[in-house]
Scaffold this motif. Sequence first.
Motif, mmCIF file in Angstrom:
data_model
loop_
_atom_site.group_PDB
_atom_site.id
_atom_site.type_symbol
_atom_site.label_atom_id
_atom_site.label_comp_id
_atom_site.label_asym_id
_atom_site.label_seq_id
_atom_site.Cartn_x
_atom_site.Cartn_y
_atom_site.Cartn_z
ATOM 1 N N HIS A 66 0.826 -1.206 0.000
ATOM 2 C CA HIS A 66 0.000 0.000 0.000
ATOM 3 C C HIS A 66 0.868 1.267 0.000
ATOM 4 O O HIS A 66 1.967 1.272 0.547
ATOM 5 C CB HIS A 66 -0.907 0.038 1.242
ATOM 6 N N SER A 67 0.348 2.338 -0.581
ATOM 7 C CA SER A 67 1.111 3.587 -0.627
ATOM 8 C C SER A 67 1.016 4.354 0.682
ATOM 9 O O SER A 67 1.938 5.058 1.066
ATOM 10 C CB SER A 67 0.593 4.478 -1.746
ATOM 11 N N TYR A 68 -0.122 4.217 1.355
ATOM 12 C CA TYR A 68 -0.340 4.995 2.581
ATOM 13 C C TYR A 68 -0.796 4.098 3.720
ATOM 14 O O TYR A 68 -1.467 3.095 3.494
ATOM 15 C CB TYR A 68 -1.391 6.096 2.348
ATOM 16 N N VAL A 69 -0.454 4.504 4.931
ATOM 17 C CA VAL A 69 -0.954 3.857 6.139
ATOM 18 C C VAL A 69 -2.136 4.682 6.633
ATOM 19 O O VAL A 69 -2.021 5.911 6.752
ATOM 20 C CB VAL A 69 0.136 3.806 7.237
ATOM 21 N N TRP A 83 1.952 4.656 13.582
ATOM 22 C CA TRP A 83 0.502 4.426 13.564
ATOM 23 C C TRP A 83 0.120 3.320 14.541
ATOM 24 O O TRP A 83 -0.835 3.454 15.318
ATOM 25 C CB TRP A 83 0.031 4.062 12.148
ATOM 26 N N ILE A 84 0.855 2.214 14.502
ATOM 27 C CA ILE A 84 0.520 1.078 15.358
ATOM 28 C C ILE A 84 0.551 1.494 16.834
ATOM 29 O O ILE A 84 -0.263 1.076 17.637
ATOM 30 C CB ILE A 84 1.507 -0.092 15.095
ATOM 31 N N GLN A 85 1.510 2.358 17.152
ATOM 32 C CA GLN A 85 1.704 2.751 18.543
ATOM 33 C C GLN A 85 0.734 3.864 18.965
ATOM 34 O O GLN A 85 0.199 3.829 20.065
ATOM 35 C CB GLN A 85 3.148 3.234 18.705
ATOM 36 N N HIS A 86 0.551 4.847 18.079
ATOM 37 C CA HIS A 86 -0.241 6.022 18.463
ATOM 38 C C HIS A 86 -1.228 6.435 17.374
ATOM 39 O O HIS A 86 -1.115 7.533 16.810
ATOM 40 C CB HIS A 86 0.685 7.209 18.767
ATOM 41 N N PRO A 87 -2.201 5.587 17.091
ATOM 42 C CA PRO A 87 -3.148 5.939 16.014
ATOM 43 C C PRO A 87 -3.881 7.257 16.288
ATOM 44 O O PRO A 87 -4.186 7.991 15.359
ATOM 45 C CB PRO A 87 -4.116 4.746 15.976
ATOM 46 N N HIS A 88 -4.113 7.575 17.560
ATOM 47 C CA HIS A 88 -4.895 8.793 17.851
ATOM 48 C C HIS A 88 -4.119 10.077 17.619
ATOM 49 O O HIS A 88 -4.710 11.142 17.511
ATOM 50 C CB HIS A 88 -5.462 8.739 19.269
ATOM 51 N N SER A 89 -2.774 9.964 17.516
ATOM 52 C CA SER A 89 -2.023 11.178 17.186
ATOM 53 C C SER A 89 -2.186 11.498 15.704
ATOM 54 O O SER A 89 -1.895 12.606 15.273
ATOM 55 C CB SER A 89 -0.551 11.012 17.548
ATOM 56 N N VAL A 90 -2.639 10.506 14.924
ATOM 57 C CA VAL A 90 -2.868 10.722 13.486
ATOM 58 C C VAL A 90 -4.355 10.994 13.240
ATOM 59 O O VAL A 90 -4.713 11.976 12.598
ATOM 60 C CB VAL A 90 -2.411 9.491 12.670
ATOM 61 N N LEU A 101 1.544 0.094 23.228
ATOM 62 C CA LEU A 101 2.686 -0.698 22.757
ATOM 63 C C LEU A 101 4.007 0.034 22.966
ATOM 64 O O LEU A 101 4.063 1.258 22.842
ATOM 65 C CB LEU A 101 2.532 -1.001 21.263
ATOM 66 N N THR A 102 5.057 -0.720 23.228
ATOM 67 C CA THR A 102 6.400 -0.140 23.307
ATOM 68 C C THR A 102 6.952 0.052 21.888
ATOM 69 O O THR A 102 6.401 -0.486 20.918
ATOM 70 C CB THR A 102 7.358 -1.073 24.073
ATOM 71 N N ALA A 110 5.417 -4.363 12.940
ATOM 72 C CA ALA A 110 5.617 -3.838 11.583
ATOM 73 C C ALA A 110 6.440 -4.828 10.750
ATOM 74 O O ALA A 110 6.161 -5.039 9.566
ATOM 75 C CB ALA A 110 6.296 -2.476 11.627
ATOM 76 N N ALA A 111 7.432 -5.454 11.367
ATOM 77 C CA ALA A 111 8.249 -6.435 10.642
ATOM 78 C C ALA A 111 7.372 -7.596 10.171
ATOM 79 O O ALA A 111 7.497 -8.068 9.036
ATOM 80 C CB ALA A 111 9.379 -6.951 11.530
ATOM 81 N N TYR A 112 6.471 -8.047 11.022
ATOM 82 C CA TYR A 112 5.570 -9.150 10.630
ATOM 83 C C TYR A 112 4.652 -8.699 9.487
ATOM 84 O O TYR A 112 4.493 -9.408 8.487
ATOM 85 C CB TYR A 112 4.729 -9.622 11.826
ATOM 86 N N LEU A 113 4.071 -7.512 9.635
ATOM 87 C CA LEU A 113 3.110 -7.041 8.621
ATOM 88 C C LEU A 113 3.785 -6.836 7.264
ATOM 89 O O LEU A 113 3.214 -7.149 6.217
ATOM 90 C CB LEU A 113 2.421 -5.755 9.080
ATOM 91 N N TYR A 114 5.021 -6.317 7.268
ATOM 92 C CA TYR A 114 5.712 -6.107 5.998
ATOM 93 C C TYR A 114 6.118 -7.430 5.349
ATOM 94 O O TYR A 114 6.373 -7.470 4.153
ATOM 95 C CB TYR A 114 6.945 -5.228 6.201
#
Length: 117
Positions: A66-69, A83-90, A101-102, A110-114
Amino acid sequence: MRLSVLFLALLLAACGRGPDRAPTGGNSSVGRQDLYHFGCGSCHTIPGIVGAHGKVGPSLEGIAGHSYVAGELPNQPPNLEHWIQHPHSVHPESLMPELGLTDAQSRDIAAYLYALK
Ligand code: HEC
């Protein structure tokens, strides 16, 4: 001889991801456990995670392409981790919760998802 073939295979595998999807430095097998542990699959469909058939958020299959998260951040490792850590800041109103999450956990996830096809 065998070693150099292995090296070449690793190099090719790394190149296949393209420059934008550089390795996150995370450990994808730990990330897989974290995805399960944090219940990401209650909202997302995630290949390889037991019980991860959620339909609240988008499927995470093929997210490396995907081009964007979240429709907003250019899809680079630091942005995916953020994003995974702080979705509400976005997206302050996002249904996706801040799960506490730490840095290491978001890198591993992210390593798993990629690595997903
Ligand atoms: C309560 C439901 C819920 C949970 C739990 C949840 N998410 Fe989400 N997630 C969402 C929603 C809804 C979106 C779309 C959000 C938006 O754009 O505001 C989303 C978006 C995403 C995206 C961006 C997807 C894309 O196509 O760009 C990623 C990556 C993601 N979530 C990963 C995770 C991970 C990893 C976890 C566990 C640590 C998790 N989510 C837990 C609901 C959830």
